[in-house]
Design an enzyme around this catalytic site. Structure first.
Site, PDB file in Angstrom:
ATOM      1  N   ARG A   1      37.968  33.700  80.500  1.00  0.00           N
ATOM      2  CA  ARG A   1      38.481  34.462  79.356  1.00  0.00           C
ATOM      3  C   ARG A   1      38.692  35.924  79.749  1.00  0.00           C
ATOM      4  O   ARG A   1      39.655  36.552  79.344  1.00  0.00           O
ATOM      5  CB  ARG A   1      37.546  34.336  78.138  1.00  0.00           C
ATOM      6  CG  ARG A   1      37.959  35.185  76.958  1.00  0.00           C
ATOM      7  CD  ARG A   1      37.505  34.640  75.599  1.00  0.00           C
ATOM      8  NE  ARG A   1      36.172  34.077  75.598  1.00  0.00           N
ATOM      9  CZ  ARG A   1      35.023  34.792  75.662  1.00  0.00           C
ATOM     10  NH1 ARG A   1      35.078  36.103  75.691  1.00  0.00           N
ATOM     11  NH2 ARG A   1      33.860  34.181  75.677  1.00  0.00           N
TER      12      ARG A   1
ATOM     13  N   TYR B   1      61.435  38.661  63.665  1.00  0.00           N
ATOM     14  CA  TYR B   1      61.164  37.232  63.822  1.00  0.00           C
ATOM     15  C   TYR B   1      60.372  36.737  62.601  1.00  0.00           C
ATOM     16  O   TYR B   1      59.461  37.423  62.125  1.00  0.00           O
ATOM     17  CB  TYR B   1      60.361  37.048  65.115  1.00  0.00           C
ATOM     18  CG  TYR B   1      59.870  35.649  65.358  1.00  0.00           C
ATOM     19  CD1 TYR B   1      60.757  34.656  65.718  1.00  0.00           C
ATOM     20  CD2 TYR B   1      58.522  35.340  65.237  1.00  0.00           C
ATOM     21  CE1 TYR B   1      60.304  33.366  65.949  1.00  0.00           C
ATOM     22  CE2 TYR B   1      58.069  34.064  65.477  1.00  0.00           C
ATOM     23  CZ  TYR B   1      58.964  33.079  65.824  1.00  0.00           C
ATOM     24  OH  TYR B   1      58.510  31.814  66.050  1.00  0.00           O
TER      25      TYR B   1
ATOM     26  N   ASP C   1      59.251  44.288  70.334  1.00  0.00           N
ATOM     27  CA  ASP C   1      59.300  42.871  70.689  1.00  0.00           C
ATOM     28  C   ASP C   1      60.554  42.665  71.541  1.00  0.00           C
ATOM     29  O   ASP C   1      61.674  42.752  71.039  1.00  0.00           O
ATOM     30  CB  ASP C   1      59.344  42.035  69.406  1.00  0.00           C
ATOM     31  CG  ASP C   1      59.338  40.525  69.678  1.00  0.00           C
ATOM     32  OD1 ASP C   1      59.768  40.104  70.773  1.00  0.00           O
ATOM     33  OD2 ASP C   1      58.924  39.770  68.780  1.00  0.00           O
TER      34      ASP C   1
ATOM     35  N   LYS D   1      60.051  31.896  75.492  1.00  0.00           N
ATOM     36  CA  LYS D   1      61.513  31.937  75.426  1.00  0.00           C
ATOM     37  C   LYS D   1      62.104  32.177  76.818  1.00  0.00           C
ATOM     38  O   LYS D   1      61.968  31.328  77.678  1.00  0.00           O
ATOM     39  CB  LYS D   1      61.932  32.983  74.396  1.00  0.00           C
ATOM     40  CG  LYS D   1      61.123  32.935  73.084  1.00  0.00           C
ATOM     41  CD  LYS D   1      61.339  31.661  72.292  1.00  0.00           C
ATOM     42  CE  LYS D   1      60.367  31.476  71.134  1.00  0.00           C
ATOM     43  NZ  LYS D   1      60.208  32.582  70.214  1.00  0.00           N
TER      44      LYS D   1
HETATM   45  C1  LIG Z   1      59.277  33.009  69.288  1.00  0.00           C
HETATM   46  C2  LIG Z   1      59.165  34.443  68.983  1.00  0.00           C
HETATM   47  C3  LIG Z   1      57.923  35.029  68.692  1.00  0.00           C
HETATM   48  C4  LIG Z   1      56.648  34.210  68.573  1.00  0.00           C
HETATM   49  O1  LIG Z   1      56.289  33.624  69.778  1.00  0.00           O
HETATM   50  P1  LIG Z   1      55.510  32.220  69.899  1.00  0.00           P
HETATM   51  O2  LIG Z   1      55.424  32.039  71.364  1.00  0.00           O
HETATM   52  O3  LIG Z   1      56.341  31.203  69.209  1.00  0.00           O
HETATM   53  O4  LIG Z   1      54.201  32.393  69.234  1.00  0.00           O
HETATM   54  C5  LIG Z   1      57.883  36.389  68.472  1.00  0.00           C
HETATM   55  N1  LIG Z   1      59.000  37.139  68.517  1.00  0.00           N
HETATM   56  C6  LIG Z   1      60.207  36.611  68.777  1.00  0.00           C
HETATM   57  C7  LIG Z   1      61.394  37.499  68.813  1.00  0.00           C
HETATM   58  C8  LIG Z   1      60.328  35.257  69.020  1.00  0.00           C
HETATM   59  O5  LIG Z   1      61.542  34.734  69.262  1.00  0.00           O
END
Ligand SMILES: *Cc1c(COP(=O)(O)O)cnc(C)c1O
Length: 408
Positions: free
Chosen positions: A70, A123, A197, A222
């Site tokens: 961890r 998001y 983000d 992603k």
């Molecule tokens: C998918 C996504 C998230 C969240 O991520 P997870 O891996 O699904 O928890 C946050 N911000 C954006 C822009 C995303 O496309």
């Protein structure tokens, strides 16, 4: 099973100009940063350290600093070093999902009574986290129009409890590009931190820390993972301090103390994906540029939102801030919500699915899928919008598939 179409005969417009340029050094760092061969055996690929704990030399002496996974695991730490290098950050921290990364960062810097200003069109999961979880713990979120720095300034002037500005650029799903440098200057002048983000652009196209942000958040699920086979998230920080402590230490403590870490297998997959981010993103950008231009002339399409199109409201900003326009396109179809849903349900190659950033093309209806939790709020996307995550397939096949779906 998806049927591979026959060789297409349609001719599509050539890619407009070079569709992406990587910053010097990116390609080499993507392959090598944090990814040294195994010192024990010379294995070119560092092993997956599938272990929960580590034996020690003595009760107070660790072997190379490792004690318990961890707190630190070589596979995770290798990925973190790789990502930190590509974002130009001082440190990166990997989590079990993008939302877990967001949660750790928010807890690292906020307390009850604080206010977050978020650019609208975040998001859907971020919207849910802020409005349904953080609101209950006394953290308020105010959403502002991502194209209006004046709204931001007015909020900051009138509310001394604002501690954090949360940006997402390009936004989801309208792909509005937000001026990171300008918004960061305004937030910093009011003593607030800035988190961006960067999931949609990825470090191949945009490095927010270089534009003045204090922290970068990723869903590595992603583009970074890139193959739709792993869930993960990350926080990358520059050298900023917050209330007298390095941001890096605050996030490191959250990662260890709250514990939503990325496991070794997931970290390995994310690191493997990140090595090819540059070449994949080049193809995503090229295919998306061609598709966006083709969609613009389609009789069933009313509006195409793609930052690479000269008519996009934030095209010039995108050209200045990003080194390519990305693989996402949102388009509004004639015939309203029913037509949008029908289009999303009628493709064969584009999989009907939430998520994005994988090598395969996906299609979605944001109003009911990714942004279902915003329905009825001012943050809800237009109901006639369809979003596609353009993969790296033959673009002629993608054109054929969308054309059939639009005419369905
Ligand atoms: C998918 C996504 C998230 C969240 O991520 P997870 O891996 O699904 O928890 C946050 N911000 C954006 C822009 C995303 O496309």
């Amino acid at each position: 099973m998806t049927l591979i179409p026959e060789t297409p005969t349609r001719s599509v417009p050539a890619a407009p100009r070079p569709s992406m340029r990587l910053r010097p050094g990116f390609a080499t760092e993507a392959v090598h940063a944090g990814q040294d061969p195994d010192p024990l055996t010379g294995a070119v690929i560092p092993p997956i350290y599938q272990t929960s704990t580590f034996t020690q030399h003595g009760v107070e002496t660790l072997k190379n600093g490792y004690e318990y996974s961890r707190g630190g695991n070589p596979t995770r730490n290798g990925f973190e070093a790789q990502l930190a290098a590509l974002e130009g950050g001082g440190a990166a921290f990997a989590f079990a999902s993008g939302i877990a990364a967001e949660d750790a960062f928010l807890r690292a810097v906020l307390r009850p009574g604080d206010t977050v200003i978020a650019a609208a069109e975040t998001y859907g999961g971020t919207h849910r986290l802020l409005t349904q979880i953080y609101a209950r713990w006394g953290v308020r979120t105010v959403f502002v129009d991502p194209s209006s720095p004046r709204d931001l300034e007015r909020e900051l002037d009138s509310d001394p409890t604002v501690r954090l500005l949360w940006l997402e650029t390009p936004t989801n799903p309208l792909l509005t590009v937000v001026d990171i440098a300008a918004w960061s200057r305004i937030a910093h002048a009011h003593g607030a931190l800035v988190a961006v983000d960067n999931t949609f652009a990825s470090p191949a196209l945009q490095t927010p820390l270089a534009h003045g942000a204090d922290a970068v958040i990723h869903s590595t699920t992603k583009y970074i993972g890139g193959h739709s086979d792993v869930l993960g998230g990350a926080v990358v920080v520059g050298g900023a301090q917050w209330e007298g402590t390095a941001l890096e230490e605050l996030v490191r403590f959250q990662q260890f103390a709250a514990g939503a870490v990325a496991g070794p297998q997931d970290s390995f997959l994310a690191a493997r994906g990140l090595k090819t981010l540059g070449v994949r993103m080049r193809q995503h950008c090229e295919n998306a540029g061609i598709l966006a231009e083709w969609l613009t002339g389609h009789p069933r399409v009313q509006e195409v939102l793609y930052p690479g199109l000269p008519q996009h409201p934030t095209h010039e900003l995108a050209a200045a801030q990003m080194s390519g326009y990305g693989g996402l396109i949102t388009f509004r179809v004639s015939g309203g919500e029913a037509a949008a849903r029908r289009t999303a349900e009628s493709t064969e190659l584009f999989g009907l699915s939430v998520s994005l950033g994988g090598v395969e093309s996906l299609i979605s209806h944001p109003a009911t899928m990714t942004h279902g939790s915003t329905r009825g709020t001012p943050q809800a996307p237009p109901a006639d919008a369809v979003r596609v995550s353009v993969g790296i397939e033959d673009v002629e096949h993608l054109v054929d598939d969308l054309d059939r779906a639009l005419r369905a």
